[in-house]
Design a protein around this motif. Structure first.
Motif, PDB file in Angstrom:
ATOM      1  N   VAL A 143       0.841  -1.199   0.000  1.00 50.35           N
ATOM      2  CA  VAL A 143       0.000   0.000   0.000  1.00 50.35           C
ATOM      3  C   VAL A 143       0.874   1.246   0.000  1.00 50.35           C
ATOM      4  O   VAL A 143       2.042   1.209   0.438  1.00 50.35           O
ATOM      5  CB  VAL A 143      -0.928   0.034   1.240  1.00 50.35           C
ATOM      6  N   ASN A 144       0.327   2.343  -0.489  1.00 55.62           N
ATOM      7  CA  ASN A 144       0.933   3.662  -0.315  1.00 55.62           C
ATOM      8  C   ASN A 144       0.305   4.272   0.928  1.00 55.62           C
ATOM      9  O   ASN A 144      -0.870   4.626   0.929  1.00 55.62           O
ATOM     10  CB  ASN A 144       0.679   4.546  -1.528  1.00 55.62           C
ATOM     11  N   LEU A 145       1.106   4.356   1.992  1.00 54.05           N
ATOM     12  CA  LEU A 145       0.571   4.701   3.305  1.00 54.05           C
ATOM     13  C   LEU A 145       1.053   6.091   3.720  1.00 54.05           C
ATOM     14  O   LEU A 145       2.267   6.370   3.746  1.00 54.05           O
ATOM     15  CB  LEU A 145       1.023   3.654   4.321  1.00 54.05           C
ATOM     16  N   ASP A 146       0.124   6.948   4.066  1.00 52.09           N
ATOM     17  CA  ASP A 146       0.448   8.310   4.472  1.00 52.09           C
ATOM     18  C   ASP A 146       0.335   8.412   5.997  1.00 52.09           C
ATOM     19  O   ASP A 146      -0.745   8.607   6.550  1.00 52.09           O
ATOM     20  CB  ASP A 146      -0.518   9.293   3.799  1.00 52.09           C
ATOM     21  N   TRP A 147       1.474   8.224   6.694  1.00 52.01           N
ATOM     22  CA  TRP A 147       1.511   8.364   8.140  1.00 52.01           C
ATOM     23  C   TRP A 147       2.865   8.916   8.541  1.00 52.01           C
ATOM     24  O   TRP A 147       3.748   9.092   7.709  1.00 52.01           O
ATOM     25  CB  TRP A 147       1.183   7.050   8.842  1.00 52.01           C
ATOM     26  N   SER A 148       3.058   9.197   9.817  1.00 57.11           N
ATOM     27  CA  SER A 148       4.270   9.901  10.263  1.00 57.11           C
ATOM     28  C   SER A 148       5.404   8.960  10.672  1.00 57.11           C
ATOM     29  O   SER A 148       6.505   9.433  10.966  1.00 57.11           O
ATOM     30  CB  SER A 148       3.922  10.817  11.448  1.00 57.11           C
ATOM     31  N   LEU A 149       5.163   7.651  10.716  1.00 55.62           N
ATOM     32  CA  LEU A 149       6.200   6.723  11.182  1.00 55.62           C
ATOM     33  C   LEU A 149       7.362   6.673  10.191  1.00 55.62           C
ATOM     34  O   LEU A 149       7.164   6.497   8.992  1.00 55.62           O
ATOM     35  CB  LEU A 149       5.605   5.330  11.376  1.00 55.62           C
ATOM     36  N   PRO A 150       8.602   6.837  10.684  1.00 56.24           N
ATOM     37  CA  PRO A 150       9.767   6.839   9.792  1.00 56.24           C
ATOM     38  C   PRO A 150      10.089   5.439   9.254  1.00 56.24           C
ATOM     39  O   PRO A 150       9.681   4.425   9.832  1.00 56.24           O
ATOM     40  CB  PRO A 150      10.895   7.352  10.697  1.00 56.24           C
ATOM     41  N   LYS A 151      10.863   5.418   8.166  1.00 53.53           N
ATOM     42  CA  LYS A 151      11.158   4.156   7.487  1.00 53.53           C
ATOM     43  C   LYS A 151      12.456   3.496   7.964  1.00 53.53           C
ATOM     44  O   LYS A 151      13.017   2.672   7.260  1.00 53.53           O
ATOM     45  CB  LYS A 151      11.225   4.398   5.980  1.00 53.53           C
ATOM     46  N   ASP A 152      12.913   3.870   9.143  1.00 53.99           N
ATOM     47  CA  ASP A 152      14.123   3.228   9.671  1.00 53.99           C
ATOM     48  C   ASP A 152      13.787   2.098  10.630  1.00 53.99           C
ATOM     49  O   ASP A 152      14.603   1.682  11.443  1.00 53.99           O
ATOM     50  CB  ASP A 152      15.013   4.260  10.367  1.00 53.99           C
ATOM     51  N   SER A 153      12.551   1.597  10.555  1.00 55.87           N
ATOM     52  CA  SER A 153      12.106   0.564  11.491  1.00 55.87           C
ATOM     53  C   SER A 153      11.021  -0.270  10.831  1.00 55.87           C
ATOM     54  O   SER A 153      10.412   0.146   9.839  1.00 55.87           O
ATOM     55  CB  SER A 153      11.540   1.212  12.764  1.00 55.87           C
ATOM     56  N   LEU A 154      10.821  -1.472  11.359  1.00 56.10           N
ATOM     57  CA  LEU A 154       9.580  -2.177  11.066  1.00 56.10           C
ATOM     58  C   LEU A 154       8.697  -2.051  12.299  1.00 56.10           C
ATOM     59  O   LEU A 154       9.186  -1.794  13.405  1.00 56.10           O
ATOM     60  CB  LEU A 154       9.831  -3.641  10.682  1.00 56.10           C
TER      61      LEU A 154
END
Length: 491
Positions: free
Chosen positions: A116-127
């Protein structure tokens, strides 16, 4: 990895890969498609072409080869005769089925993955793991744009795009309260049943199975592709030696001996991880959440859990300590007064070689010395080395070259510039000025390590004895020495 449950941020764990001495000190989420593209391009550079669209119909094992019947992409049938056949054809492997290899285990649970293309504030340096009472959702970042892969451990009855998006939205918002998240309709989705199965023997005559053809498990721990690549590398260097006539067919029996226990461990770890993130009774969910919270807040426990998670996911602790083709002839030296500890080392036969740095340049690391496809014979002259012992190094080098030149690349390590000048005409010599590598490898005196092409210690010898080295090489290859042993004072 950040974990959310019961409306709060429950835990955060870091992958402490730096502890394993590797130049790549982080995990990388990389699509299997991207990995396949890199490997395909590499093969093309070596004039190897993959025949896409071809189908294996059947095969017959002969005393000296395997004859495989193939249907090409044009519909025409033809035969391929080869010394060996390796089935890398996935969980539904035709090779495995034609060999009648049992695939032991059971199907487990049905899961769903969506992109999905997800619009949220969580950064991409984690799962991120969202432990909802309805079942867990795990979010994996993609490098491009706002794209994420979401994994659902409990699949609802409705699997249309609108219902799937609504279910993911509800489960995430059930435990994540920092912001309101809306999961859009998936760009791609797939439902699958987790299998926990493996073959007890990865070899049958001249045929082998590797990767998913030999073992399948939950994808939750992300180890499937890495484990399959390890299988392939383990088998490839052994096949190369046998096909080139440098070792007997018996060497190939070590493939199952080394890789089957690893597959069993991966399956067990994946199964445990699946149970932790799966839906269970409300009591067990609360107990799990409590334990995770404690593990996150108690520093010694947090460190231990970090290490365990890293160990499981990275597989950098894979070892072959019980392998029939690893050995040592190792006598711990008596410490010399004022000269520090005795010659011992934790780098045992069967363990992965760490990338030990012992100097300031790029060539002064173990990984730099191990480049190539041959075994690496690492000869350390010893912290305390006499002129007589340096002469014996010359004798040993000449012997190794006469007997095993096709097998080995030889590298000498010495703390002495004088000895470097004496020996550099015979083999590459690097200075271990501070004695770092000598101490890490327990090389008080003359010491030899044999590193395999797949980055594991195959053998070590201290004090160096030519007869002991020959005995190991004959055990490994199954072949006697072809030339007379060089006489001389190697001790």
């Amino acid at each position: 990895m950040n974990v959310y449950a019961a409306g709060k941020h429950l835990a955060e764990f870091h992958f402490a890969i730096h502890a394993y001495e590797t130049p790549y000190e982080y995990p990388l989420f990389c699509s299997q498609v991207a990995v396949e593209r890199v490997l395909t391009n590499h093969l093309a550079e070596h004039n190897v072409r993959i025949e896409w669209g071809s189908e294996l119909l059947s095969f017959t094992q002969m005393p000296e080869h395997v004859s495989a019947q193939i249907r090409g992409s044009d519909g025409q049938e033809y035969s391929i005769d080869a010394r060996y056949l390796v089935g890398c054809d996935g969980g539904h492997s035709r090779v495995r089925k034609l060999l009648h290899l049992p695939f032991e285990g059971l199907p487990d649970e049905t899961w769903m993955v969506v992109d999905v293309n997800l619009d949220w504030s969580l950064p991409k340096d984690s799962l991120y793991a969202f432990l909802s009472q309805e079942g867990t959702v795990v979010a994996f970042p993609f490098p491009e744009g706002k794209r994420w892969r979401l994994l659902e451990t409990v699949v609802g009855e409705k699997t249309d795009a609108t219902s799937v998006a609504a279910r993911f939205t509800r489960k995430i918002n059930d435990v994540y309260k920092t912001e309101q998240v809306t999961v859009p309709e998936p760009l791609w989705m797939s439902t699958f049943t987790i299998q926990q199965r493996q073959v007890p023997n990865m070899r049958a005559g001249r045929c082998f199975v590797a990767g998913d053809a030999a073992h399948v498990h939950s994808p939750a721990s992300g180890q499937g592709m890495n484990t399959g690549i390890q299988d392939a590398f383990n088998l490839a260097w052994k096949l190369a030696l046998v096909i080139r006539g440098q070792a007997t067919d018996n060497l190939l029996n070590s493939y199952t001996a080394e890789r089957e226990p690893v597959a069993s461990k991966v399956l067990h770890g994946a199964f445990t991880f699946t149970r932790v993130i799966g839906r269970d009774s409300l009591f067990k969910q609360r107990l799990r959440n409590l334990l995770l919270s404690i593990a996150n807040t108690v520093p010694p426990l947090h460190h231990k859990v970090n290490r365990q998670i890293t160990t499981m996911l990275s597989e950098l602790d894979v070892a072959y300590m019980q392998s029939p083709i690893v050995a040592q002839d190792w006598r711990v030296s008596v410490p010399t007064p004022g000269k520090g500890r005795h010659a011992n080392s934790e780098l045992l036969p069967g363990k992965r070689v760490p990338d030990i740095r012992f100097g300031d340049t790029e060539e002064h690391t173990l990984f730099a010395l191990m480049k190539g496809t041959r075994h690496t014979a690492l000869l350390l002259t010893g912290i305390e080395t006499s002129a007589e012992q340096s002469i014996s190094c010359i004798s040993l080098i000449e012997h190794l070259r006469q007997q095993y030149d096709q097998w080995l690349q030889i590298v000498l390590i010495t703390p002495s510039e004088q000895i470097q000048q004496q020996l550099q005409a015979y083999a590459p010599v690097l200075i271990d000025a501070q004695g770092t590598l000598h101490r890490r490898l327990g090389a008080q005196g003359q010491t030899l390590y044999l590193f395999r092409p797949d980055g594991y210690v195959g053998y070590r010898n201290q004090p160096v004895q030519v007869a002991s080295i020959d005995a190991y090489m004959q055990q490994l290859s199954g072949m006697p020495a072809t030339r007379k042993t060089v006489e001389g004072g190697v001790s």
